[in-house]
Design a protein around this motif. Sequence first.
Motif, PDB file in Angstrom:
ATOM      1  N   PHE A 385     -53.512  41.892 -45.315  1.00 39.76           N
ATOM      2  CA  PHE A 385     -54.698  42.622 -45.924  1.00 39.76           C
ATOM      3  C   PHE A 385     -56.061  42.806 -45.143  1.00 39.76           C
ATOM      4  O   PHE A 385     -56.437  42.397 -44.883  1.00 39.76           O
ATOM      5  CB  PHE A 385     -54.583  41.179 -47.652  1.00 39.76           C
ATOM      6  N   GLU A 386     -56.362  44.011 -46.463  1.00 39.76           N
ATOM      7  CA  GLU A 386     -57.667  44.202 -46.476  1.00 39.76           C
ATOM      8  C   GLU A 386     -58.700  43.238 -46.958  1.00 39.76           C
ATOM      9  O   GLU A 386     -58.885  43.057 -48.100  1.00 39.76           O
ATOM     10  CB  GLU A 386     -57.449  45.260 -46.587  1.00 39.76           C
ATOM     11  N   VAL A 387     -59.710  42.359 -46.573  1.00 40.03           N
ATOM     12  CA  VAL A 387     -59.991  41.859 -46.813  1.00 40.03           C
ATOM     13  C   VAL A 387     -61.781  42.114 -46.268  1.00 40.03           C
ATOM     14  O   VAL A 387     -62.136  42.384 -45.797  1.00 40.03           O
ATOM     15  CB  VAL A 387     -59.768  40.111 -46.419  1.00 40.03           C
ATOM     16  N   LEU A 388     -61.878  41.843 -47.251  1.00 34.12           N
ATOM     17  CA  LEU A 388     -64.275  42.193 -46.988  1.00 34.12           C
ATOM     18  C   LEU A 388     -64.586  40.138 -47.047  1.00 34.12           C
ATOM     19  O   LEU A 388     -64.763  39.549 -48.157  1.00 34.12           O
ATOM     20  CB  LEU A 388     -64.631  42.596 -48.723  1.00 34.12           C
ATOM     21  N   ALA A 389     -65.292  40.761 -45.435  1.00 36.05           N
ATOM     22  CA  ALA A 389     -65.730  39.389 -45.595  1.00 36.05           C
ATOM     23  C   ALA A 389     -66.893  39.502 -45.874  1.00 36.05           C
ATOM     24  O   ALA A 389     -68.990  39.824 -45.605  1.00 36.05           O
ATOM     25  CB  ALA A 389     -65.668  39.552 -44.084  1.00 36.05           C
TER      26      ALA A 389
END
Length: 443
Positions: A385-389
């Motif tokens: 998944f694309e995750v915003l840190a």
Amino acid sequence: MPKICVKVYGCQMNVYDADRVRTVLSSRGWEEVSEDEADIIMITGCSVRAKAEQKVWSELGLYEPSWLKNQKPLIALTGCIAQRLGGKALSRFPYVRLVAGPRHIGLLPDSIEQIYSHPRSRINILDDDQREFHGLDFDSDNITIKRENRYKAYVTIAHGCDNFCTYCIVPYVRGRFVSRKPDDILDECRMLIADGVKEITLLGQNVNSYGKDIGLKFSDLLKSVARLEGIRRVRFVTSLPQDFTEDIVDVMASEITVCPSLNLPVQSGSTRILKLMNRKYTRDEYIEKVRMTRERVPDLGLTTDLIVGFPGETEDDFNDSMSLLKEIKFDLVHSAAYSERDGTPAATMEGSLPVELRLERLTKLNELQDSITLKINEALTGQVFEVLADDLAPRGEGLLQGRTPSDKVVIFEGNRKLLGQFLKVKITRAEAWCLHGEILNQQ
């Protein structure tokens, strides 16, 4: 330099309101410090449930020794709890010097400065009918909103509620429903994007009721925000089922920046209880809304709110809620045992259930939902998944946290220099409350 400590309890709207006040005070030279150093403590508190009120009320009592010894700190009590219990707080605690309801945040900076300059003064800004809203609007050219998180921000698009669910105190403490002007909302979003915000969440007690009072539609506003230059993600909470319409789903399905996540509070799986709650939909109508949305947004992360132990709830009614969880399979349920709120119709309804029974039912429901959530999350193991840190993880050295587009919390190892970046994260392990993963594209 005057010093203030800002403490926030409750919903995201309280966070939003407090951030705006701290922004103005900071621009006027106030320093934000810990409560031990503060001249004034601003507490923005919640009144939705009795437990939330009790927490704030207990905290107010803890300041008495310091007050008796040092005549500090002064307390400014704001938010829903102030609207409901502000007069009582002024009478009970000599160090509570300012109370103001949630529709009066625009008056708070001047009032806080007044009690700082005149410590013996006491200010009561409460409005019984709450028809007038005193907001805080900012010129994007000369001020930046102070926020708890640099990369995510809330934007309130409407205030108050006109639905009067029989268990809910919100209309009485936050006032009638009022939509903000769309240009003001879009200007605020642009300002946040320019300040580095990657994800914006649109807020309202009934977010998809936006515009009803000014001849506009929420779906149009959502589309406008989603198309702003520089925005990466847009979310919205909380939705009211009867006002969650197909045109909103169309925007969710067509705009790539609108996240496939939805909080759609059902409150009960029993149509009979929904009617007693003055919720304007049936169980079957709710299920159809979910079916329609999942058909158009197949990766949807769906959460809900649900109350057990409402007055008159039978075993069959409770089983209807349990069966709804099994049928819909929510990603997460924000559950609560019914809590009486003075002044609401439900507080005087016949059929009040013993607290022990309410808690017993809550435990059963939570156990069921935990098992459902764990199965859903375990099925994501191995996926990327694309995750915003967006922050440091609360527990563990060298761990970051972020969310998937569908709003799943992911914990992973990473350097804090990665904060604010979108990362490809492979899920390695699942729990009921979060996912664990590893970065595939660490720089």
